[in-house]
Motif scaffolding. Sequence first.
Motif, PDB file in Angstrom:
ATOM      1  N   THR A 266      -4.750   1.187  -2.349  1.00  2.00           N
ATOM      2  CA  THR A 266      -4.959   0.030  -3.214  1.00  2.00           C
ATOM      3  C   THR A 266      -6.241  -0.695  -2.825  1.00  2.00           C
ATOM      4  O   THR A 266      -6.872  -0.364  -1.827  1.00  2.00           O
ATOM      5  CB  THR A 266      -3.737  -0.912  -3.183  1.00  2.00           C
ATOM      6  N   THR A 267      -6.585  -1.696  -3.625  1.00  2.00           N
ATOM      7  CA  THR A 267      -7.801  -2.487  -3.402  1.00  2.00           C
ATOM      8  C   THR A 267      -7.436  -3.920  -3.030  1.00  2.00           C
ATOM      9  O   THR A 267      -6.300  -4.360  -3.219  1.00  2.00           O
ATOM     10  CB  THR A 267      -8.662  -2.529  -4.674  1.00  2.00           C
ATOM     11  N   THR A 268      -8.426  -4.643  -2.543  1.00  2.00           N
ATOM     12  CA  THR A 268      -8.224  -6.040  -2.185  1.00  2.00           C
ATOM     13  C   THR A 268      -7.762  -6.841  -3.396  1.00  2.00           C
ATOM     14  O   THR A 268      -6.833  -7.637  -3.302  1.00  2.00           O
ATOM     15  CB  THR A 268      -9.527  -6.645  -1.625  1.00  2.00           C
ATOM     16  N   LYS A 269      -8.410  -6.624  -4.527  1.00  2.67           N
ATOM     17  CA  LYS A 269      -8.060  -7.391  -5.734  1.00  2.67           C
ATOM     18  C   LYS A 269      -6.618  -7.143  -6.145  1.00  2.67           C
ATOM     19  O   LYS A 269      -5.885  -8.079  -6.453  1.00  2.67           O
ATOM     20  CB  LYS A 269      -8.998  -7.045  -6.889  1.00  2.67           C
TER      21      LYS A 269
ATOM     22  N   ILE B   3       0.847  -1.202   0.000  1.00  2.00           N
ATOM     23  CA  ILE B   3       0.000   0.000   0.000  1.00  2.00           C
ATOM     24  C   ILE B   3       0.877   1.245   0.000  1.00  2.00           C
ATOM     25  O   ILE B   3       0.642   2.184  -0.763  1.00  2.00           O
ATOM     26  CB  ILE B   3      -0.960   0.000   1.206  1.00  2.00           C
ATOM     27  N   ARG B   4       1.885   1.232   0.821  1.00  2.00           N
ATOM     28  CA  ARG B   4       2.768   2.405   0.955  1.00  2.00           C
ATOM     29  C   ARG B   4       3.450   2.758  -0.369  1.00  2.00           C
ATOM     30  O   ARG B   4       3.654   3.925  -0.668  1.00  2.00           O
ATOM     31  CB  ARG B   4       3.814   2.134   2.021  1.00  2.00           C
TER      32      ARG B   4
ATOM     33  N   VAL C 273      -5.952   2.723   2.677  1.00  2.00           N
ATOM     34  CA  VAL C 273      -4.871   3.699   2.831  1.00  2.00           C
ATOM     35  C   VAL C 273      -4.285   3.518   4.229  1.00  2.00           C
ATOM     36  O   VAL C 273      -5.017   3.251   5.188  1.00  2.00           O
ATOM     37  CB  VAL C 273      -5.417   5.141   2.682  1.00  2.00           C
ATOM     38  N   ILE C 274      -2.993   3.653   4.351  1.00  3.96           N
ATOM     39  CA  ILE C 274      -2.340   3.563   5.665  1.00  3.96           C
ATOM     40  C   ILE C 274      -2.715   4.786   6.499  1.00  3.96           C
ATOM     41  O   ILE C 274      -2.687   5.918   6.011  1.00  3.96           O
ATOM     42  CB  ILE C 274      -0.812   3.447   5.508  1.00  3.96           C
TER      43      ILE C 274
END
Length: 103
Positions: free
Chosen positions: A41-44, A33-34, A82-83
């Motif tokens: 990002t998304t799960t997929k 994600i970072r 998002v973090i």
Amino acid sequence: MLAGELDGPEADLLARTLRTLGDPVRLRILGRIRTSDGARTTTKELADHLGLTQPTVSHHLGVLHDTGFLTRSRDGRQTWYVIEPTAFESLQQLLDPAPAAGG
């Protein structure tokens, strides 16, 4: 590592946080994600990139969200992750608190 003795709730929070971050898949998710475009990002996308099933990624995303490491927002059918930067700030303060004023 710690500047002083933790009280019960602080110790519980730190232990839960460290357990959450102690899983290699969760660390890989946070790293992805970072470094992803827009730091979201998304799960997929995570499942495809990490070579894991979507249910597995969803489980880990849920744990990271529940412990405050991620925020999520919906955009149509997509959920974006998002973090949450304050989660890491809190962890840093628990591990290395600033000295008390005048101390």
